[in-house]
Design an enzyme around this catalytic site. Structure first.
Site, PDB file in Angstrom:
ATOM      1  CD  GLU A 229      -2.740   1.576   0.391  1.00 33.34           C
ATOM      2  OE1 GLU A 229      -3.462   2.557   0.579  1.00 33.34           O
ATOM      3  OE2 GLU A 229      -2.846   0.864  -0.624  1.00 33.34           O
ATOM      4  CD  GLU A 230      -0.796   5.721  -0.254  1.00 38.88           C
ATOM      5  OE1 GLU A 230      -0.056   6.344  -1.032  1.00 38.88           O
ATOM      6  OE2 GLU A 230      -2.023   5.919  -0.198  1.00 38.88           O
ATOM      7  CB  ALA A 231       4.394   0.732  -3.631  1.00 37.71           C
TER       8      ALA A 231
ATOM      9  CG  ASN B  33       4.096   7.436   0.344  1.00 36.27           C
ATOM     10  OD1 ASN B  33       4.448   8.264  -0.485  1.00 36.27           O
ATOM     11  ND2 ASN B  33       2.865   7.385   0.817  1.00 36.27           N
TER      12      ASN B  33
END
Length: 158
Positions: free
Chosen positions: A135-137, A139
């Site tokens: 998730e939110e790779a 970041n």
């Protein structure tokens, strides 16, 4: 068990139709804030686990987010939401410490990890992994997270 019809097309952004139907081993979902990337991915993961468990298979999903502190309010809640949307919530039991959502009948589970310390991911021994969700790779602070976790979970793939 009562049969329920669900029109998946009403739950997902049409932009992600290809994601829903792909057979590619790696998918990068692109879209801005509010594009429902996380919603589509969580629905897809829950649905795929459901298909595996209906066939009597164990199927585990690894959910990784850069900062462990935000897992419960984001990815964990997103998976619970997807289970509710697909009317599958009663087939699972959720745990808050450690974060885990387990299929009651097969023991298959969603496991949640922070990417704060890639070495913690490396020592993982979870078997029958069908998917890894970053998730939110974008970041993730270091390629080391992918370098440590991909081989770990891929070698344990079902």
């Amino acid at each position: 068990m009562e049969k329920i019809n669900i029109d998946i097309a009403t739950l997902i952004n049409p932009h992600f139709d290809r994601l829903w139907n792909t057979e590619c081993p790696y998918v990068i979902a692109k879209g801005g804030r509010g594009s429902f990337k996380s919603s589509v991915i969580s629905l897809w993961l829950v649905w795929n686990m459901f298909l595996q468990t209906e066939q009597g298979h164990r199927a585990n999903v690894i959910c990784i987010r850069e900062n462990q502190a935000y897992l419960r309010d984001s990815v964990y809640e997103q998976v619970l939401w997807a289970m509710d949307m697909l009317h599958l919530g009663s087939q699972f039991k959720s745990f808050k410490s450690p974060l885990k959502i387990e299929h009651i009948k097969t023991g298959s589970a969603f496991y949640f990890y922070g990417a704060d310390d890639p070495r913690k991911l490396k020592s993982n021994k979870i078997q029958d992994v069908i998917s890894v969700w970053y998730e939110e790779a974008a970041n993730v602070k270091s390629a080391e997270v992918f370098d440590q976790s991909n081989p770990t979970f891929i070698r344990n793939k079902s």
